[in-house]
Design an enzyme around this catalytic site. Structure first.
Site, mmCIF file in Angstrom:
data_model
loop_
_atom_site.group_PDB
_atom_site.id
_atom_site.type_symbol
_atom_site.label_atom_id
_atom_site.label_comp_id
_atom_site.label_asym_id
_atom_site.label_seq_id
_atom_site.Cartn_x
_atom_site.Cartn_y
_atom_site.Cartn_z
ATOM 1 N N TYR A 179 0.921 -0.931 0.078
ATOM 2 C CA TYR A 179 -0.039 -0.150 -0.090
ATOM 3 C C TYR A 179 0.875 1.216 -0.081
ATOM 4 O O TYR A 179 1.711 1.340 0.814
ATOM 5 C CB TYR A 179 -1.008 -0.040 1.215
ATOM 6 C CG TYR A 179 -1.887 1.131 1.267
ATOM 7 C CD1 TYR A 179 -2.187 1.841 0.408
ATOM 8 C CD2 TYR A 179 -2.898 0.943 2.539
ATOM 9 C CE1 TYR A 179 -3.320 2.974 0.346
ATOM 10 C CE2 TYR A 179 -3.944 1.886 2.561
ATOM 11 C CZ TYR A 179 -4.077 2.810 1.479
ATOM 12 O OH TYR A 179 -4.992 3.899 1.764
ATOM 13 N N CYS A 180 0.724 1.987 -1.128
ATOM 14 C CA CYS A 180 1.254 3.344 -1.214
ATOM 15 C C CYS A 180 3.085 3.238 -1.038
ATOM 16 O O CYS A 180 3.478 2.290 -1.875
ATOM 17 C CB CYS A 180 1.151 4.249 0.211
ATOM 18 S SG CYS A 180 1.673 6.053 0.030
ATOM 19 N N ILE A 181 3.603 3.766 -0.265
ATOM 20 C CA ILE A 181 5.174 3.605 -0.182
ATOM 21 C C ILE A 181 5.496 2.058 0.082
ATOM 22 O O ILE A 181 6.645 1.789 -0.465
ATOM 23 C CB ILE A 181 5.721 4.304 0.759
ATOM 24 C CG1 ILE A 181 7.276 4.638 0.598
ATOM 25 C CG2 ILE A 181 5.450 4.165 2.188
ATOM 26 C CD1 ILE A 181 8.065 5.316 1.546
ATOM 27 N N GLY A 209 3.928 -0.256 -1.384
ATOM 28 C CA GLY A 209 3.706 -0.758 -2.665
ATOM 29 C C GLY A 209 5.047 -0.368 -3.602
ATOM 30 O O GLY A 209 5.314 -1.285 -4.295
#
Length: 613
Positions: free
Chosen positions: A345-347, A349
């Site tokens: 998720y986000c960073i 990812g």
């Protein structure tokens, strides 16, 4: 001889109740003022580089504007005459209304001189902004000023795209800050509340202000949610499970099964370490973690350590080796499965993609499929966040983290709040400090205020190597001794982006996914933003999503043009995709094994540790 006479409510011997209340409030203000002075003295001396853009930004903007005006002086005269003409008409009309004792704005008027309030602008919802000539004058004059400033910025020529975006962004910050609603003397809601409460609301507001400054060591960061309404592990972050592994980087949580059978292949979620993992496990009704377990999966979640100065030399290599690769190894050992599915998720990812590229180089096939939530891997166009990724800010951050050993959670929270300043700064500040209201009991905002730090080395490697140099997309980024590129990510993947995401714009997310080397790619575009678009349970059917038959290799516009809209949450769509890559059904697994005893009940200890002082 004396006669005893009972004192009445008007007797001088007994001060009126409102006078006693006034005296009590004055005493409270004196005590609060002393606390405020002490709290402000605790603030570290700020580095100018992280407080505002460098002076060159607006100097260049001013030079460009004057160049344009000198080449076309008629435009300057037209703009000035138009602005002052409208302002003067407003002033005269307001003076006439006030002098005649009217309590309504003058009828009619020049529509162009009285710009209508946007329907969505909640700042001017109080009827007095339209019905009272003084407040109406303030509102209309403010809107005229906004119009003039925005027109001046729009007239700039020969400005590079990034510089133009930065000028527009920071100009908007100034314009929003100067709204009349942000000042007590020109905010009718706050003045009405002060009169209704005989000043009590202002005293409560001062208490709220002092509390926030004390809690953030001299920095002003508005409390968005009631800090006493939630307790992690009790009414949020409370899905049943256990910590089954721990090192200096993370705790590994395995969740207790809620079905008799589960998919053979386990799933591990890597949440961002910019915030805490329980964004995916808020109340049971909107917990993605609980929902995934209910679908019959053995689910593991990484809970990252909140670093202090002792983590100064921890970089991206350590997050990959001691974080991702270690977690994957332990999940395989606990479940006895040779391959796992992973979510980032986000960073997290972004770093999952780096890990997959590294594993490709090493010939490690432990990850069978990957899912990316709101993930950027190509930073050529990082969206609104890009205004903070230029050297004037990044140089300042580098100086700060070199001195502290970490990037403070307060800086991170404040920076992201400015992306939506009216909703996350000025609006809450007005309600808390001017209206004297207690923060709401809102789980999402509680999580938003429960920030984390970033290690110094990791922060700079991310900002310099990934964001500024765009090294992953250019094939120049080195991780754990290998140079990796987007083409090195070859596992089957599903990417979820959010349509109005201001942190990871969906088109930029799509651009990175296009360049992955995977043959099997699925892209889902969810409605709403970075958080609400992800935390969107099926029971609510609040936001829909898009899927497209167009190949992921097409441009984002072509993909969207061929996309079909679906009502409701994207969760079932994704879980259907995941089921095809998760193997047969097997007997449910309890957390841990002989080599991985239960260390603590979920949500573990790392998530509730106090951040570094």
């Amino acid at each position: 001889m004396t006669t005893d006479v009972a004192s009445g409510p008007g007797d001088p011997a007994e001060p009126p109740a409102n006078l006693a209340k006034l005296n009590a409030n004055i005493a409270r203000i004196e005590e609060l003022t002393q606390r405020l002075v002490h709290a402000l003295s605790q603030r570290r001396l700020p580095d100018p580089g992280v407080e505002a853009p460098g002076p060159d930004l607006f100097a260049d903007a001013a030079a460009a504007w004057w160049t344009e005006m000198l080449e076309n002086p008629g435009k300057l005269i037209e703009a000035q005459v138009g602005y002052w003409g409208k302002a003067l008409r407003h002033y005269v009309a307001a003076q006439q209304a006030l002098s005649q004792g009217r309590t309504e704005p003058p009828a009619g008027g020049d529509p162009a001189a009285r710009p209508a309030r946007p329907a969505a602008d909640r700042r001017f919802a109080n009827p007095l902004w339209d019905s009272h000539p003084w407040f109406n004058f303030l509102k209309q004059q403010y809107l005229l000023n906004v119009e003039a400033v925005e027109s001046a910025v729009a007239e700039l020529r020969d400005i590079p795209p990034l510089e133009r975006r930065r000028i527009e962004f920071f100009t908007r910050q100034i314009v929003d800050m100067m709204a009349p609603t942000n000042f007590l003397a020109t905010n009718p809601d706050a003045l009405e509340r002060a009169l209704e409460t005989e000043g009590e609301s202002l005293v409560r507001g001062l208490e709220n202000l002092v509390r926030d400054i004390e809690a953030n060591r001299g920095e002003l960061l508005v409390t968005l949610a009631d800090r006493d309404a939630f307790k992690v592990g009790e009414n949020i972050g409370a899905t049943e499970g256990a910590v089954v592994f721990r090192n200096r980087m993370f705790e590994l949580i395995q969740y207790a099964p809620r079905t008799a059978k589960v998919r053979a292949r386990p799933l591990v979620i890597f949440p961002p370490w910019i915030n805490k993992f329980y964004i995916l496990d808020l109340k049971p009704a909107n917990s993605l973690i609980r929902w995934v377990v209910d679908q019959g999966y053995t689910l593991f979640v990484v809970s990252w350590k909140n670093p202090d100065a002792g983590y100064a030399e921890v970089g991206m290599d350590q997050y990959v080796e001691e974080g991702y690769l270690t977690a994957i190894r332990e999940v395989k050992a606990i479940t006895g499965e040779a391959r796992i599915n992973a979510v980032g998720y986000c960073i997290a990812g972004t770093t999952l993609a780096l890990t997959l590229a590294l594993m490709k180089k090493r010939g490690d096939r432990s990850v069978a499929s990957a899912t990316f939530f709101t993930t950027l891997t190509d930073f050529a166009d990082p969206g609104e966040v890009g205004v903070f990724l230029t050297d004037d800010f990044v140089d300042g951050i580098e100086r700060v983290v070199a001195a502290q050993g970490y990037l403070d959670r307060v800086f991170m929270g404040r920076t992201f709040s400015f992306l939506r300043s009216n909703d996350l700064i000025y609006g809450p500040a007005i309600r808390s400090y001017m209206m004297g209201e207690a923060p709401p009991a809102f789980d999402l905002l509680y999580w938003n205020g429960d920030g984390t730090n970033l290690p110094a080395r990791m922060a700079m490697e991310y900002l310099r190597g990934l964001c500024q140099a765009n090294g992953f997309a250019r094939g120049t980024f080195r991780i754990c001794g290998e140079t990796v590129s987007l083409a090195d990510v070859t596992v089957p993947l599903c990417a979820i982006a959010c349509e109005t995401d201001h942190i990871a714009p969906w088109k930029a997310s799509y651009a990175g996914i296009r360049q992955f080397g995977s043959r099997d790619k699925t892209f889902i575009l969810a409605e709403s933003g970075h958080i609400a678009g992800v935390v969107n349970p099926p029971v609510k059917e609040k936001y829909g999503y898009y899927t497209s038959a167009a190949p992921i290799g097409a441009e984002s516009a072509a993909w969207k043009a061929g996309a079909a809209h679906h009502r409701g949450s994207w969760w079932p769509e994704w879980i259907g995709w995941l089921a095809k890559r998760s193997g047969r059904m097997v007997a449910a697994r309890v957390p841990g094994d002989a080599a991985h005893p239960v260390l603590a009940p979920a949500p573990g200890s790392y998530v509730v540790e106090a951040p570094a002082a």
